[in-house]
Each structure stands twice: as structure tokens, then as C-alpha cells.
Design a protein around this motif. Structure first.
Motif, PDB file in Angstrom:
ATOM      1  N   LYS A  46      68.328-101.612 140.444  1.00 58.03           N
ATOM      2  CA  LYS A  46      68.285-100.325 141.151  1.00 58.03           C
ATOM      3  C   LYS A  46      69.465 -99.436 140.792  1.00 58.03           C
ATOM      4  O   LYS A  46      69.368 -98.201 140.867  1.00 58.03           O
ATOM      5  CB  LYS A  46      68.243-100.554 142.665  1.00 58.03           C
ATOM      6  CG  LYS A  46      67.924 -99.284 143.442  1.00 58.03           C
ATOM      7  CD  LYS A  46      67.600 -99.553 144.889  1.00 58.03           C
ATOM      8  CE  LYS A  46      67.201 -98.265 145.595  1.00 58.03           C
ATOM      9  NZ  LYS A  46      66.889 -98.476 147.026  1.00 58.03           N
ATOM     10  N   VAL A  47      70.595-100.035 140.396  1.00 54.62           N
ATOM     11  CA  VAL A  47      71.761 -99.225 140.009  1.00 54.62           C
ATOM     12  C   VAL A  47      71.996 -99.291 138.505  1.00 54.62           C
ATOM     13  O   VAL A  47      73.083 -98.989 138.003  1.00 54.62           O
ATOM     14  CB  VAL A  47      73.028 -99.670 140.774  1.00 54.62           C
ATOM     15  CG1 VAL A  47      72.899 -99.339 142.250  1.00 54.62           C
ATOM     16  CG2 VAL A  47      73.314-101.161 140.583  1.00 54.62           C
ATOM     17  N   ASN A  48      70.947 -99.709 137.785  1.00 55.32           N
ATOM     18  CA  ASN A  48      70.954 -99.701 136.321  1.00 55.32           C
ATOM     19  C   ASN A  48      72.091-100.531 135.714  1.00 55.32           C
ATOM     20  O   ASN A  48      72.792-100.101 134.792  1.00 55.32           O
ATOM     21  CB  ASN A  48      71.036 -98.267 135.787  1.00 55.32           C
ATOM     22  CG  ASN A  48      69.858 -97.422 136.209  1.00 55.32           C
ATOM     23  OD1 ASN A  48      68.702 -97.861 136.113  1.00 55.32           O
ATOM     24  ND2 ASN A  48      70.121 -96.224 136.713  1.00 55.32           N
ATOM     25  N   LEU A  49      72.265-101.731 136.253  1.00 53.29           N
ATOM     26  CA  LEU A  49      73.254-102.659 135.709  1.00 53.29           C
ATOM     27  C   LEU A  49      72.593-103.992 135.410  1.00 53.29           C
ATOM     28  O   LEU A  49      71.622-104.377 136.074  1.00 53.29           O
ATOM     29  CB  LEU A  49      74.389-102.895 136.717  1.00 53.29           C
ATOM     30  CG  LEU A  49      75.390-101.766 136.953  1.00 53.29           C
ATOM     31  CD1 LEU A  49      76.303-102.114 138.125  1.00 53.29           C
ATOM     32  CD2 LEU A  49      76.223-101.490 135.705  1.00 53.29           C
ATOM     33  N   GLY A  50      73.117-104.679 134.403  1.00 52.27           N
ATOM     34  CA  GLY A  50      72.683-106.033 134.155  1.00 52.27           C
ATOM     35  C   GLY A  50      73.150-106.926 135.289  1.00 52.27           C
ATOM     36  O   GLY A  50      74.142-106.634 135.965  1.00 52.27           O
ATOM     37  N   LYS A  51      72.444-108.032 135.507  1.00 49.91           N
ATOM     38  CA  LYS A  51      72.744-108.900 136.643  1.00 49.91           C
ATOM     39  C   LYS A  51      74.188-109.395 136.623  1.00 49.91           C
ATOM     40  O   LYS A  51      74.901-109.306 137.637  1.00 49.91           O
ATOM     41  CB  LYS A  51      71.780-110.082 136.655  1.00 49.91           C
ATOM     42  CG  LYS A  51      72.004-111.047 137.811  1.00 49.91           C
ATOM     43  CD  LYS A  51      70.998-112.193 137.779  1.00 49.91           C
ATOM     44  CE  LYS A  51      71.247-113.178 138.909  1.00 49.91           C
ATOM     45  NZ  LYS A  51      70.255-114.299 138.873  1.00 49.91           N
ATOM     46  N   ASP A  52      74.649-109.918 135.500  1.00 48.77           N
ATOM     47  CA  ASP A  52      76.008-110.464 135.430  1.00 48.77           C
ATOM     48  C   ASP A  52      77.052-109.390 135.655  1.00 48.77           C
ATOM     49  O   ASP A  52      78.043-109.603 136.371  1.00 48.77           O
ATOM     50  CB  ASP A  52      76.236-111.148 134.079  1.00 48.77           C
ATOM     51  CG  ASP A  52      75.422-112.430 133.930  1.00 48.77           C
ATOM     52  OD1 ASP A  52      74.955-112.951 134.964  1.00 48.77           O
ATOM     53  OD2 ASP A  52      75.251-112.896 132.789  1.00 48.77           O
ATOM     54  N   ARG A  53      76.851-108.220 135.047  1.00 47.62           N
ATOM     55  CA  ARG A  53      77.793-107.107 135.223  1.00 47.62           C
ATOM     56  C   ARG A  53      77.807-106.640 136.673  1.00 47.62           C
ATOM     57  O   ARG A  53      78.869-106.352 137.251  1.00 47.62           O
ATOM     58  CB  ARG A  53      77.409-105.958 134.294  1.00 47.62           C
ATOM     59  CG  ARG A  53      78.118-104.632 134.536  1.00 47.62           C
ATOM     60  CD  ARG A  53      79.598-104.739 134.338  1.00 47.62           C
ATOM     61  NE  ARG A  53      80.251-103.458 134.539  1.00 47.62           N
ATOM     62  CZ  ARG A  53      81.486-103.315 134.984  1.00 47.62           C
ATOM     63  NH1 ARG A  53      82.216-104.388 135.268  1.00 47.62           N
ATOM     64  NH2 ARG A  53      82.010-102.133 135.156  1.00 47.62           N
ATOM     65  N   PHE A  54      76.641-106.598 137.299  1.00 49.69           N
ATOM     66  CA  PHE A  54      76.539-106.179 138.695  1.00 49.69           C
ATOM     67  C   PHE A  54      77.284-107.150 139.608  1.00 49.69           C
ATOM     68  O   PHE A  54      78.034-106.723 140.500  1.00 49.69           O
ATOM     69  CB  PHE A  54      75.062-106.097 139.105  1.00 49.69           C
ATOM     70  CG  PHE A  54      74.846-105.868 140.578  1.00 49.69           C
ATOM     71  CD1 PHE A  54      75.099-104.632 141.151  1.00 49.69           C
ATOM     72  CD2 PHE A  54      74.395-106.907 141.392  1.00 49.69           C
ATOM     73  CE1 PHE A  54      74.909-104.414 142.520  1.00 49.69           C
ATOM     74  CE2 PHE A  54      74.201-106.703 142.747  1.00 49.69           C
ATOM     75  CZ  PHE A  54      74.460-105.457 143.307  1.00 49.69           C
ATOM     76  N   ILE A  55      77.102-108.449 139.390  1.00 48.13           N
ATOM     77  CA  ILE A  55      77.765-109.449 140.239  1.00 48.13           C
ATOM     78  C   ILE A  55      79.284-109.337 140.103  1.00 48.13           C
ATOM     79  O   ILE A  55      80.012-109.372 141.105  1.00 48.13           O
ATOM     80  CB  ILE A  55      77.284-110.872 139.879  1.00 48.13           C
ATOM     81  CG1 ILE A  55      75.812-111.053 140.277  1.00 48.13           C
ATOM     82  CG2 ILE A  55      78.152-111.932 140.576  1.00 48.13           C
ATOM     83  CD1 ILE A  55      75.207-112.365 139.819  1.00 48.13           C
ATOM     84  N   ARG A  56      79.780-109.184 138.861  1.00 48.37           N
ATOM     85  CA  ARG A  56      81.229-109.057 138.649  1.00 48.37           C
ATOM     86  C   ARG A  56      81.778-107.815 139.339  1.00 48.37           C
ATOM     87  O   ARG A  56      82.821-107.861 140.002  1.00 48.37           O
ATOM     88  CB  ARG A  56      81.546-109.011 137.149  1.00 48.37           C
ATOM     89  CG  ARG A  56      81.396-110.339 136.442  1.00 48.37           C
ATOM     90  CD  ARG A  56      82.082-110.314 135.087  1.00 48.37           C
ATOM     91  NE  ARG A  56      81.527-109.297 134.200  1.00 48.37           N
ATOM     92  CZ  ARG A  56      80.490-109.484 133.395  1.00 48.37           C
ATOM     93  NH1 ARG A  56      79.897-110.686 133.344  1.00 48.37           N
ATOM     94  NH2 ARG A  56      80.045-108.510 132.622  1.00 48.37           N
TER      95      ARG A  56
END
Length: 281
Positions: free
Chosen positions: A203-213
């Protein structure tokens, strides 16, 4: 600034001798202690903290803690609740100091509280005898039977003592990334039916790993842990404010599996949902 409706529940000066060993306790009301002699310990957030003479201490509402002593100590205790629940919102926004050096003004505040209400000593220090939904309700009713002027002065004195702690508190890290701000708003708005981590990231146009970090960098928690903590906090407030059963609250915060909800609740608060209800419904 939010308004508060403080009610003084219990207060007194007491001496303990190896008879202050309780827990886990998770109350809807806050505690302030002034240690005058000896030592004792309070454990919360998995850290054992020493109480010593010449200091005042704050245990905020909804803080699970354990009390310990292995000798003689003397202290003043003040138990109070904010019926608006706004103080709990402020506790959530700040990292509160546990210990403060006591000042002459603090001593005057506490002495005045004791002078105004000398008849509020607990009959028994065991939490099971007073830290219950019935006990708290009865204490609030007793307080509100007192004259309005007296209640106003007491509320002002409690506010003055609390201001000392908030003046030395640290506002929790502001969220600077708009994508995480949007995610937090979405979580709060849809707490019961929160999205998966993959959906939040997309929803915020980020990859999962990048979003979690990025989420952990901004909040201090992983998205999953943050959502669990928000759900359990919301469950605590539902238990306090309403007459919901444990099953109803579990459903309201998005858990269909009652035993799983119970395990998560106890992991966060250190007490079971039923024990929390018994204390704070």
C-alpha cells in the motif's frame, strides 16, 4: 491539552518489614511512592528497580509490576485514577522516568494530601484486597462524596506531582516518514481487521523487507509486534470501560481464537485476561 478527572483512591505513610512481596499487578490506577527509609524493589519491563530513601517514584496505570522487599522500609503511597483515561493516553506518548529526587515542593504536596485526607489508608496491603474492580469503584465513590472544593485541591496536588515526572519525560520518537505515518493511521483505523505485512508494504509502495526495516526504525517494533501491542492495549481499555466478556473483547480486537488471544494478552501484560478483568473491569 486534555482535561483530567483525578480521583484519590488510597494514601498513607506505612512501614513494611518483609511483607511487601506482590505481583504480577496490572492496575487501572497509578501509584506514586515517596521512600523515606530503607530499600525495596519494583520489577517491570523485565527490569528490577531499586527504591531508596529521598526519592519519589511513579508506576503508571496499566504497568504490570512486581513488588519485593526483604527488610524494613518506610514510604508514603498515593493511588489515583483519572476517570477520563486521558492520562493513559499521555503515558503512551512519553517515556516516563521511574525515579526522581524528591524536592521540598514535592514534600509539601504529599504532606498536604495527607492532611486533607488522613483517613484513606489501606486496611491491607495485599493487592487482592483492594486492587479489584469493586474496590476501585468503591474508592472512587468515596472520593466523589467529598466536598467539591476538596476534590479540586486534591486534583491540583496530584497534577503538580505528575508534572514533575512529565517535565523530565521524553516524548517518544516522532514518526518522520510519511509512509509509516500513513500505515500507523491505517492500523489504528482498522485495528480489528489489520492488513498483513505484505499488504501494508504494498500500500505504501515498498518491498516487504524494506518496509519492515523502515517501520522498526521509526517505531521500535516490527509491524506484527506493533499491531499485537496495539490490540492488547485496546483490549485493556475495552475491559476497563465496558462489561464485555473475554470472548467479546477478543473478537472486538480481531482474535477468533480465544486461547491464542489469552496467550498474547498474558505475554504482553503478564496477567491473564480473566485476572485483568477481576482487577480492572
Amino acid at each position: 491539552m486534555a482535561t483530567f478527572d483525578f480521583a484519590l483512591l488510597n494514601q498513607a505513610f506505612v512501614k513494611h518489614d518483609n511483607d511487601w512481596n506482590f505481583g504480577p499487578v496490572c492496575s487501572s490506577f497509578s501509584r506514586i511512592y515517596w521512600m523515606t527509609e530503607g530499600t525495596a524493589y519494583v520489577t517491570f519491563n523485565d527490569k528490577k528497580r531499586k527504591l531508596t530513601a529521598g526519592h519519589i517514584y511513579l508506576i503508571p496505570a496499566l504497568t504490570t509490576h512486581y513488588d519485593h522487599c526483604n527488610g524494613v522500609f518506610k514510604h508514603y503511597y498515593i493511588h489515583f485514577v483519572d476517570r477520563t483515561k486521558h492520562i493513559i493516553e499521555y503515558y503512551q506518548q512519553y517515556d516516563m522516568p521511574f525515579e526522581m529526587n524528591i524536592t521540598e515542593e514535592d514534600k509539601k504536596c504529599i504532606a498536604r494530601l495527607m492532611e486533607l485526607c488522613p483517613d484513606m489508608k489501606l486496611n491491607n496491603p495485599l493487592p487482592d484486597t483492594y486492587d479489584t474492580s469493586v474496590g476501585t469503584l468503591e474508592a472512587v465513590k468515596r472520593f466523589h462524596s467529598r466536598p467539591i472544593g476538596l476534590r479540586m485541591e486534591i486534583g491540583g496536588l496530584i497534577m503538580q506531582l505528575l508534572s514533575r515526572f512529565f517535565s523530565n519525560a521524553t516524548h517518544r520518537k516522532e514518526i518522520s516518514d510519511d509512509r509509516i505515518k500513513h500505515t500507523l493511521y491505517d492500523i489504528e483505523k482498522n485495528l480489528k481487521d489489520s492488513r498483513s505485512v505484505d499488504e501494508m508494504a504494498a500500500k505504501v509502495n515498498l518491498g516487504k523487507d524494506r518496509f519492515i526495516r523502515l517501520f522498526k526504525q521509526q517505531t521500535g517494533f516490527t509491524p506484527s509486534n506493533f499491531i499485537i501491542r496495539q490490540k492488547i492495549h485496546h483490549a485493556q481499555m475495552l475491559f476497563i470501560d465496558g462489561n464485555h466478556s473475554v470472548k467479546e473483547v477478543a473478537m472486538l480486537v480481531g482474535y477468533n481464537n480465544l486461547s491464542y488471544f489469552g496467550r498474547l494478552f498474558k505475554k504482553i501484560t503478564k496477567v491473564s485476561p480473566s485476572e485483568f478483568v477481576r482487577q480492572n473491569k
